[in-house]
Design a protein around this motif. Structure first.
Motif, mmCIF file in Angstrom:
data_model
loop_
_atom_site.group_PDB
_atom_site.id
_atom_site.type_symbol
_atom_site.label_atom_id
_atom_site.label_comp_id
_atom_site.label_asym_id
_atom_site.label_seq_id
_atom_site.Cartn_x
_atom_site.Cartn_y
_atom_site.Cartn_z
ATOM 1 N N HIS A 64 -4.851 1.596 1.704
ATOM 2 C CA HIS A 64 -4.396 0.279 2.158
ATOM 3 C C HIS A 64 -2.881 0.150 2.056
ATOM 4 C CE1 HIS A 64 -5.603 0.036 -2.111
ATOM 5 N NE2 HIS A 64 -4.497 -0.671 -2.250
ATOM 6 N N GLU A 65 -2.258 0.970 1.211
ATOM 7 C CA GLU A 65 -0.793 0.930 1.112
ATOM 8 C C GLU A 65 -0.148 1.200 2.475
ATOM 9 O OE1 GLU A 65 0.993 0.142 -1.519
ATOM 10 O OE2 GLU A 65 -0.654 -0.020 -2.958
ATOM 11 N N TYR A 78 0.724 -1.841 4.712
ATOM 12 C CA TYR A 78 1.936 -2.607 4.420
ATOM 13 C C TYR A 78 3.151 -2.046 5.149
ATOM 14 C CZ TYR A 78 -1.237 -3.964 0.671
ATOM 15 O OH TYR A 78 -2.334 -4.389 -0.049
ATOM 16 N N SER A 79 3.223 -0.718 5.294
ATOM 17 C CA SER A 79 4.364 -0.143 6.004
ATOM 18 C C SER A 79 4.215 -0.285 7.513
ATOM 19 C CB SER A 79 4.533 1.335 5.631
ATOM 20 O OG SER A 79 3.380 2.075 5.993
ATOM 21 N N GLY A 92 3.035 -5.021 7.455
ATOM 22 C CA GLY A 92 3.812 -5.898 6.582
ATOM 23 C C GLY A 92 3.039 -6.168 5.310
ATOM 24 N N GLY A 93 3.680 -6.817 4.370
ATOM 25 C CA GLY A 93 3.035 -7.101 3.093
ATOM 26 C C GLY A 93 2.085 -8.286 3.178
ATOM 27 N N VAL A 94 1.328 -8.489 2.114
ATOM 28 C CA VAL A 94 0.423 -9.636 2.039
ATOM 29 C C VAL A 94 1.254 -10.894 1.783
ATOM 30 C CG1 VAL A 94 -1.484 -10.703 0.783
ATOM 31 C CG2 VAL A 94 -1.499 -8.238 1.193
#
Length: 354
Positions: free
Chosen positions: A126-127, A130-131, A134-136
């Motif tokens: 799941h990391e 984010y790339s 975008g982030g949570v």
């Protein structure tokens, strides 16, 4: 990335974002059923239906708001990427799949949104979301949204059963054999050794799989489900039974007279079954993993989890099927668990407790 449980309104959040952005938007969803659901949502919540197109299978109409599937987007990303400044990924936990992440990496879109009930993956990938997206930026749990009145109140009840007779004897024999084969190794280490061709690790995995089948397909569990379905139908409930196994789903449906939904059915049969269940005031539906994503039965109020995995995402998705709010609604999710087996640990893991 927006993390909200099933039924909390992720689709509406994304539609509001599309309206705010005012640019061509590509919405990427997991199945063809989801394509229709998203198009229906734009019709319900906006006056932009003439601007919405579907791009998948035989139907490939590009429009300012285009809904496509992950598979189709992957195959046609070179054509799609230059057209859409805004990407919306439904069920965003699928993005890290080797094929699907190219949809995000090949696109220059400056606006991106990912939607998921639980973004975490068992493999830790799941990391990568984010790339790529975008982030949570917002996250809320079923409990939090229930307390605020956005979701129906719910209770989770564990129903423990005993393996009986031959099932119990065979399970205990296999458990002893597994311990000998494992030689103190963790399951992750056994998997690693099996990939390298270690014969004891390969046999340990086979034994472990057989143990799980005995537990999850046990007669005592099916009888417990029968009893729960009868009790809940007598109360006028609308029940969804969740199972991993098609054979088990067919047996439960046969014994309870419930409707049946699994991936082996033709799409038109699945759609007709869902339409029939939605029209019922009370009734029961048995589903396999085909119902883990995209199953929309707003008035279902009882779930019975008879076999599953330790995945928290799957658990949240299945619970979420019951949480769409309604007047006086109170949801119940039963977990049917075989005592003294790995299911007890599995239950704790999927609930986020251990």
């Amino acid at each position: 990335v927006i993390v909200l449980p099933t039924g909390a309104g992720k689709t509406v959040v994304a539609i509001a974002a599309v309206a705010w952005a005012g640019v061509w938007s590509l919405i990427v969803v997991y199945t063809r059923d989801h394509v229709r659901q998203w198009i229906d949502a734009f019709r319900r919540f906006t006056d932009a239906q003439s601007l919405v197109g579907a791009y998948y299978g035989e139907e490939k109409r590009l429009a300012p708001i285009t809904v496509t599937t992950y598979q189709t987007a992957y195959r046609h990303i070179d054509r799609l990427a230059p057209l859409f400044p805004f990407l919306v990924f439904d069920e965003a936990h699928h993005i890290p799949a080797d094929k699907f992440k190219r949809i995000a990496s090949a696109s220059p879109a400056p606006y991106r949104m990912g939607l998921s009930a639980t973004i975490e993956r068992e493999d830790g990938r799941h990391e990568e979301v984010y790339s790529l997206v975008g982030g949570v930026v917002y996250s809320s749990s079923p409990g939090e949204l229930t307390r605020k009145g956005y979701l129906a109140p719910f209770v989770i009840r564990r129903v423990k059963v005993e393996l009986e007779g031959e099932e119990k004897r065979l399970y205990e024999d296999l458990k002893r054999k597994y311990r000998i084969l494992a030689r103190g190794r963790s399951f992750e280490k056994i998997l690693e050794d099996a990939r390298r061709g270690d014969p004891t690790a390969i046999e340990a995995i086979r034994v472990n799989t057989r143990m799980k089948e005995i537990v999850q397909l046990s007669e005592s569990k099916i009888r417990a489900v029968e009893k729960l379905v009868r009790e809940e139908l007598s109360r006028g409930s609308k029940v969804i039974v969740f199972t991993q196994y098609r054979r088990q789903a067919e047996e439960i449906a046969r014994r309870t007279g419930a409707l049946l939904l699994h991936g082996g059915l033709e799409r038109r049969v699945r759609e007709a079954t869902l339409a029939k269940f939605r029209a019922l005031k009370a009734g029961a539906l048995v589903v396999t993993t085909v119902g883990d994503e995209g199953l929309d039965i707003p008035d279902a109020n009882v779930g019975i989890l008879v076999s599953g995995t330790g995945s928290r995402r799957q658990f949240i998705q299945r619970l979420g099927r019951l949480l769409r709010p309604g007047e006086g609604k109170r949801a119940v999710l039963y977990e049917v668990i075989a005592k003294g087996t790995g299911e007890e640990l599995q239950s704790r893991r999927r609930r986020g407790r251990g």
